[in-house]
Every structure is written in structure tokens, then in C-alpha cells.
Design an enzyme around this catalytic site. Structure first.
Site, short mmCIF file in Angstrom:
data_model
loop_
_atom_site.label_atom_id
_atom_site.label_comp_id
_atom_site.label_asym_id
_atom_site.label_seq_id
_atom_site.Cartn_x
_atom_site.Cartn_y
_atom_site.Cartn_z
N HIS A 205 38.88 31.52 12.88
CA HIS A 205 39.55 32.15 11.75
C HIS A 205 40.48 31.88 10.27
O HIS A 205 40.96 31.93 9.06
CB HIS A 205 41.16 31.21 12.01
CG HIS A 205 41.56 30.05 11.92
ND1 HIS A 205 42.06 28.94 10.83
CD2 HIS A 205 40.43 28.63 12.46
CE1 HIS A 205 42.26 28.46 10.62
NE2 HIS A 205 40.94 26.98 11.39
N THR A 241 39.48 28.67 31.64
CA THR A 241 39.82 29.93 31.03
C THR A 241 38.98 30.60 29.40
O THR A 241 39.87 30.77 28.65
CB THR A 241 40.58 30.74 31.62
OG1 THR A 241 40.69 30.60 33.24
CG2 THR A 241 40.96 32.42 31.52
N CYS A 330 43.80 19.95 6.98
CA CYS A 330 43.74 19.03 8.19
C CYS A 330 44.04 17.20 8.37
O CYS A 330 45.23 16.45 9.09
CB CYS A 330 42.80 18.51 8.91
SG CYS A 330 41.81 19.88 10.01
#
Lengths: 388, 397
Positions: A205, A241, A330
Site C-alpha cells: 500500500h 488462507t 503508526c
């Protein structure tokens, strides 16, 4: 009002072809890549084609690319995974790593692992002399960011690799070299083998890919203890997954940069040069990003207005339609001085006065000029706050 | 019901327990967060705040579904991460109390393997037995508990055979002894009522892609006040409990997927149950077919059978050639030739376990598909059994 987004280092708008790739994966590849039936096989095909694209972009073999949920997970996997896989490990990380390297390193230290934090110089470069002094016969991992996320300096990772070669010559064992290349991928040309790195973190991203996906390059033969267990996915290094739409979007983003990168990097350099010159003319600024184009990424500029708190300036800029940040997103919720700037020897007052501007593929000259004008207006309004 | 592209044409998807197609309405809800609302939810400017608001809305939806506070929902990259985190995070945070865990022997590997890893680091792990239907006995839990037990983990429903566990009873037993309880609700959120207070659990894992949401997002419910050591470090995201930039579109999709599933949960479960019963009845007419799992306490969409004299992987390939997507058990262990740990724990004989077939139904399954599937399984099984004696004699010869 015109909105000029100059916070690409926090996250970047997904590229149109990325959005298309994600949508396509969601609609046409509904299977679980681990399933044996046709839908699973098709999903696995898309997964492996995507892996090849990311590998190609890194100069790696496809089997050396481990997909993760993002840069943070990849950094955690590199640091914990390397330390846990070895007996009596010693770990060295630079003092201005992203917190997803620093905090795992601190946790290792709490649990009794020997960890050293390598100092950086006033310009924002890791001190190679200090790093060499910190190496020991049992050093298991050295982690040095490729492009610092706050100030944009390009670290001499290949030179760090040479120090590790010397350590190997001396002690017969080469520490693993990890580099966090989250801010570098696309924006800076690099090949994992030229860097001499064993572990390289990337994230989608930050270069126009989707959120929620990243990768760790794990050089063939390097042993890691997985962080997430419970399945054979990703060669057993990362169970779960796979986030197939995210991974397909990541591949679309790296293909875009592989195709357009030369031109984009030149353009970003030219635009950030224009931005720097425009801001320089306003006066009263202190640059935290050095002007040396050979040793900085082309898209990140960090500047302090001494005496003015960074978040005050960021809020004022937003009123002018310019979106910047004080540093890492962050930690944006905590008003604290940047650990990056403190490590560079800035005072606490200087470290709380920083603003980071980061550019992306859709940034234009008009955007840059608008940002300079916004800065000028903001400074005129806010100068009274500045105590000399 | 929006059309699912793979439902038209020749394929019959009966592997909804492995993953589900993303519902077009979920995709539509996600779309703006790939384009105009692309901000980093941790950024303080308006791009970030719009993303933050969307994450908070989704979190509220998920919290309402679970009957908990939004602050108790921590978003993760999926259920595997959530399971790993629950087991390792609780064990590390409560080391001072003790180093003993109790987990059922039919848990997903995402619970079992972290537990085994802890065992290799000096923890003691009790693996609970199950009965032939795959159910844990709460009395076994009672007997397993010790003063130094820090966690009991029993899944809500098994991913292979669909057996629903008596989680509320297990939780009552554990909580009487002051032991934390985790349940893996990956297969059940949106299918069964999943209310944390009714279940009495302290931690619960769930995933979006098993309920028509996107892959790459899940959650761990952590009851207020329960200490868990973070698995991923390096940022103040998720109140410092889970670092990493929020996967905003996927989180929005997760919220939408759960909202859609709850809107018609009971009607949809009844529909799927009727189809599943029809499927099972049809398949049990085949010679040498045995229903595995619990006759009544099982997921409405799960049909799990074992066929005598049939090899699972060959059956899956034969079905795939006929356009039926099925599984032998967990997709996470697909390709392994070992009999499933779940069937072993249930005491299914090895020869029978080798012929396992899981068919799991879902939102786009029709009666015509069920009827076709019964015929195609019949064909495939017959074909494989015809080939079998030859294969055996070749092996001997």
C-alpha cells in the site's frame, strides 16, 4: 477546495490497475488456493503469477517470496523469526528503524536476548563504524532500513553486507541481514542480491497497491521460525488462507512500477526538488532530509519549523487543502517526539516540530506549487507562535 | 440474491467451508475504500479520519453481532492469525500463573500448532479426546483443569465434520476454575448464534472469507480486562494490541458480510439444512457410504462422509473433472496423504478415513445442484471402485 495529498508514505491511493486487479480476483477467483479442485487450482495459478511478479521486481526467485498481511507482519517475522531460529542470538538494529522492527527487538531484549541499537548520524545515516563495533561472533541478525520512513534517507545496506562478510571471515559465521524496504520498493531501484540481504520487507500500500498485503523476501536456505502457524501455505513460513485479491493487487502495483518506474522516479525527484526549493525560499526552516540526491529517496521530504509544533502546522496546512503528516502514521495518535529525529541527534523541541511531505505518481507541479503557497500562508499565520 | 458468476455454467461449488465467494454486495461496499476513501486510518488528517470512521462502523457491526463492546473487537489478517495470537498471547501473558493449556484434539491446525510450539518451549498441553461424533465432553475438561491451567480452547464448530461443540458448557466448567476460554468461531459466525456472553468465552476468533466476505481479514474478540501479549508489534493500531496499517476495504467488507449474513440467518440456515439433508440422504443410498460427524449437532451446511474402497484424493479429482468442487477435509492440509487428525481423534478406522469427502453448501447452492451432485458422486465412486481391483492386483503383481 483543491485537495493535495502529500502523505504517500502513510498510504498511497490505489492505482486504477490495482483496483481492477483486486476486483477481478474477488469476482473471478473465488477459490482457496490450497483447494485441490479447479477453482482452487485457478486461485493458486493467480497466486503464483503474482508471486512471480513480486519476485521479478525484487530480483528474487518466486520461492523466496513469502506473502504476509503487510510490512508490519513481515518485519515482525524477520526479527522474531531469525532470533527464535537460533541459539543464543545477538541482534543489532539501527536506532531509527520503523517501530515494527524496533518493538520486536525491544521485546526480544525483555526476554533476555542480547540486542543492540546502532546509532545514526546527524544527517540520518546509520553509522557503519559503530555497527562494525557492535558485531559479535554470535550476532544472528542485523536489521537496517533501506529508506527511512520519516526522513527518506537511503541507507548503505550493501556496505552493511560487506561488514557482515568481514564478520564471517573473522568468526566463520555470517549474521543474517534484514532490510525494511517498505518505503523503497518502486521508489528506489534495488535488487535483493545486490544489497546482499537475506531478508527484505516490502508492502503493497505504499506504492499504490492495496492495504493488508506485504511480503518478506527470504533468501533460499535461510531458516526462520514462523510467526503464524497452522498450515502449509507459503512454504510453511506463513499459515493462513492467502489474501488473494490483495496479493493480485500487489502484483499489479509492482508491474506498474517496473514499467513506469524510471520515468516516475525522475519525475518524483524533479517534483520534490521543486518543493524543496519553494519551501527553502520561505526561510526559517530546518531540513531533516539531506539535499544529497544520491543518498535520499525521491519522494520524501522532512522539514522542521523550529519552535512550531509539527501537528499545529499539519492542521493549518490541511485547512489549505494540503495533507501531510508529522512523521509515522503508526504513532500519530500519541503526541511524542519522533524517535527518528531524536536518534539523529535533534533536540526534543526540534523533534516535535517536524513535518513530512511525501509525493506519489499522481502528484503534479501544480500540487507542489499549491503546497508551497499553503506553507507560506500557514507560516505567515503561525509565525507569532514561534518563539526564538 | 445477487448472481454469483460461478453458479451459472457447469461448476457446482460445494467447498464453502474452505472459502466462500465474496458477495457482490460486499464488494460494492468495499469499492469506495479502494478509490476515494483510501486514507490510512491512523492518519490524523481528513483522508485518515474518513477511513477511521469506516473502520469504526464495521467494528460496531461486528461487535453487535458478537454482543460485545467495539473496543473488545481486534481486527486481524484472518482467523489463523487470531487463533495463533489467542493461544500464544494468553500463554505468554499468564506465564506467572502457570504453563498448562487445554485444547481439543479436533481443533484447526491454527490452534494445534501454536499449542505444540508452546509445548516445545516447556508448556504442558492436554489434548482433549472427542467421542465418535467429534464432540468434547465437558467432564473431560473438568478433569483436565489444574491450578496452573491458563487457557481452554475448544472450537465452536469443527471445520471438517461440522460437529458443534458444547462451548457454553465447556466455558462454564473452565470459568468455575477461573480459567480463560477461547473458541474458534471461524465456521460459525453468521451461521449459528455467536454471542460471547451466551457462549461464556473470553476470546473468540472469526474470519470474513468463510462468510462471503473478503480474504485477508478476521478478528479476535478479547473480553475487556483479559491480558494478551501482542503477536504483531510496532504501532499503536488497535489500541496497541495489533500493529499494522488497518486493511480498511477488507474490514468494511467484513462488516457488510456479517450484516448480510445476520439479516436472514435463520431462513438461510433452514434452506441450506434442507438441501444438505437431501444431499446426505442421496449419498447414503450409495453402498459403503458412512456419514461422519454428529447426526444433529452439526453445521447446517456440512455433509461429511467416508466411502469404503475409495481413495479421497482420486474421488476429489474425479469429481472435479465432473465439475464438482469438493474437499476431503481442511483446505489447509489438502494434498497431505495422512488421514485427517480430526477423523483419527474420532476413531474413524484408517481405511475408512482414507475415503473422506466433505461437501459444504452455501448461499448459491440450489436443489438442482444437490441432485446433480448426488448423481456425480455416485458415478465417480462407481468408476473408482471399478478401477480399484485392477490397481490392487497391479500392486501385488
Amino acid at each position: 477546495m483543491r485537495r493535495v495529498y502529500l502523505d504517500h508514505s502513510a498510504t498511497s491511493p490505489p492505482l486504477p490497475e490495482v483496483v481492477e486487479a483486486v476486483r477481478d480476483a474477488l469476482e473471478r477467483f473465488p477459490g482457496n488456493p490450497a483447494s485441490l479442485h479447479g477453482l482452487g487450482v485457478e486461485a493458486e495459478g493467480l497466486l503464483e503469477r503474482s508471486r512471480e511478479a513480486v519476485a521479478l521486481s525484487l530480483g528474487a526467485e518466486p520461492s523466496e517470496v513469502v506473502f504476509t498481511s503487510g510490512g508490519t507482519e513481515a518485519n515482525n517475522l524477520a526479527v522474531f523469526g531469525a532470533a527464535w531460529a537460533r541459539q543464543d542470538p545477538h541482534v543489532v538494529v539501527s536506532a531509527f528503524e520503523h517501530s515494527s522492527v524496533l518493538e520486536p527487538a525491544r521485546r526480544l531484549k525483555e526476554s533476555g536476548v542480547a540486542v543492540d541499537f546502532c546509532p545514526v548520524d546527524g544527517e540520518g545515516f546509520v553509522r557503519l563504524d559503530a555497527l562494525e563495533d557492535l558485531l559479535r561472533p554470535n550476532t544472528a541478525l542485523v536489521s537496517v532500513v533501506l529508506v527511512n520512513n520519516e526522513v527518506g534517507t537511503l541507507q548503505p545496506v550493501a556496505e552493511v553486507a560487506r561488514l557482515l562478510d568481514r564478520a564471517q571471515a573473522r568468526w566463520g559465521r555470517r549474521p543474517l541481514l534484514h532490510t525494511d524496504a517498505v518505503q523503497a520498493l518502486g521508489h528506489v531501484l534495488f535488487r535483493v542480491r545486490d544489497l546482499g540481504a537475506d531478508l527484505v520487507t516490502v508492502s503493497a500500500h505504499k506504492l499504490g497497491g492495496p492495504k493488508g498485503v506485504g511480503a518478506l523476501f527470504v533468501r533460499r536456505g535461510v531458516r526462520l521460525r514462523p510467526l503464524v502457524l497452522g498450515g502449509d501455505q507459503e512454504r510453511g513460513l506463513r499459515a493462513g488462507t492467502p489474501n488473494l485479491p490483495g496479493i493480485a493487487g500487489f502484483a499489479a502495483a509492482v508491474r506498474f512500477w517496473d514499467r513506469e518506474g524510471d520515468h516516475l522516479r525522475d519525475r518524483l525527484r524533479q517534483l520534490s526538488g521543486r518543493l524543496r526549493a519553494g519551501l527553502q525560499a520561505l526561510g526559517g526552516l530546518r531540513w531533516n532530509t539531506p539535499s544529497d540526491v544520491d543518498r535520499t529517496a525521491p519522494h520524501i521530504l522532512n522539514v522542521s519549523v523550529p519552535g512550531l509544533r509539527g501537528e499545529v502546522l499539519v492542521h493549518r496546512l490541511e485547512q489549505e487543502g494540503v495533507y501531510a503528516s508529522t512523521g509515522s502514521a503508526c504513532h500519530s495518535r500519541r503526541a511524542h517526539p519522533s524517535h527518528v529525529l531524536l536518534a539523529m541527534g535533534r533536540s526534543k523541541a526540534e523533534a516535535v516540530s517536524a513535518v513530512r511531505l511525501s509525493l506519489g505518481p499522481e502528484t503534479t507541479e501544480d500540487d507542489v506549487d499549491h503546497a508551497v503557497a499553503a506553507f507560506r500562508a500557514a507560516l505567515e499565520d503561525l509565525r507569532f507562535l514561534v518563539r526564538s | 440474491m445477487p448472481r454469483f458468476a460461478y453458479n451459472v455454467g457447469v461448476r457446482i461449488y460445494m467447498d464453502y467451508a474452505a472459502t466462500t465467494p465474496t458477495d457482490p454486495r460486499v464488494l460494492e461496499a468495499m469499492r469506495p475504500y479502494f478509490t476515494e476513501v483510501f486514507g490510512n486510518a491512523s492518519s490524523v488528517h481528513s483522508f485518515g479520519q474518513e477511513a477511521r470512521a469506516a473502520v469504526d462502523r464495521a467494528r460496531r457491526t461486528l461487535a453487535e453481532a458478537l454482543g460485545c463492546q467495539p473496543s473488545e473487537v481486534v481486527l486481524t489478517s484472518g482467523a489463523t492469525e487470531a487463533d495463533n495470537w489467542a493461544v500464544v498471547g494468553v500463554a505468554l501473558a499468564h506465564e506467572a500463573k502457570g504453563r498448562h493449556l487445554v485444547v481439543s484434539s479436533v481443533e484447526h491446525r491454527a490452534v494445534l500448532e501454536p499449542a505444540r510450539w508452546l509445548a516445545s518451549r516447556g508448556w504442558e498441553v492436554t489434548f482433549l479426546p472427542v467421542d465418535r461424533h467429534g464432540r468434547v465432553d465437558p467432564d473431560d475438561v473438568r478433569r483436565a483443569l489444574r491450578d496452573d491451567t491458563v487457557l481452554v480452547s475448544v472450537m465452536h464448530a469443527n471445520n471438517e465434520v461440522g460437529t458443534v461443540q458444547p462451548v457454553a458448557e465447556v466455558a462454564r466448567v473452565a470459568r468455575e476454575r477461573g480459567v480463560l476460554v477461547h473458541t474458534d468461531a471461524t465456521q460459525t459466525l453468521g451461521a449459528l448464534p455467536v454471542r460471547v456472553d451466551e457462549l461464556g468465552v473470553d476470546l473468540l476468533s472469526a474470519s470474513a472469507h468463510k462468510r462471503y466476505g473478503p480474504k485477508g481479514v478476521g478478528l479476535l474478540y478479547v473480553r475487556r480486562g483479559v491480558r494478551v501479549e501482542p503477536l504483531l508489534r510496532g504501532g499503536s493500531h488497535e489500541r496497541g494490541r495489533r500493529a499494522g496499517t488497518e486493511n480498511v476495504p477488507a474490514i468494511v467488507g467484513f462488516g457488510k458480510a456479517v450484516e448480510l449474513a445476520l439479516a436472514d440467518r435463520e431462513a438461510e440456515q433452514a434452506r441450506v439444512r434442507a438441501l444438505r439433508d437431501r444431499l446426505v440422504c442421496g449419498l447414503l443410498e450409495l453402498e459403503g457410504a458412512v456419514l461422519t460427524g454428529h447426526p444433529s449437532e452439526r453445521l447446517a451446511n456440512n455433509a461429511h462422509l467416508c466411502f469404503e474402497d475409495v481413495e479421497s484424493e482420486s474421488l476429489l479429482l474425479a469429481l472435479d473433472l465432473r465439475g464438482v468442487a469438493a474437499s476431503s477435509g481442511s483446505a489447509c492440509t489438502a494434498g497431505s496423504l495422512e488421514p485427517s487428525h480430526v477423523l483419527r481423534a474420532m476413531g474413524v478406522p484408517r481405511e475408512l478415513a482414507a475415503g473422506a469427502l466433505r461437501l459444504t453448501l452455501g448461499r448459491w447452492t440450489t436443489q438442482a445442484e444437490v441432485d446433480a451432485a448426488v448423481e456425480l458422486v455416485r458415478e465417480a465412486v462407481a468408476e473408482l471402485r471399478r478401477a480399484l481391483p485392477r490397481a490392487r492386483s497391479t500392486a501385488r503383481g
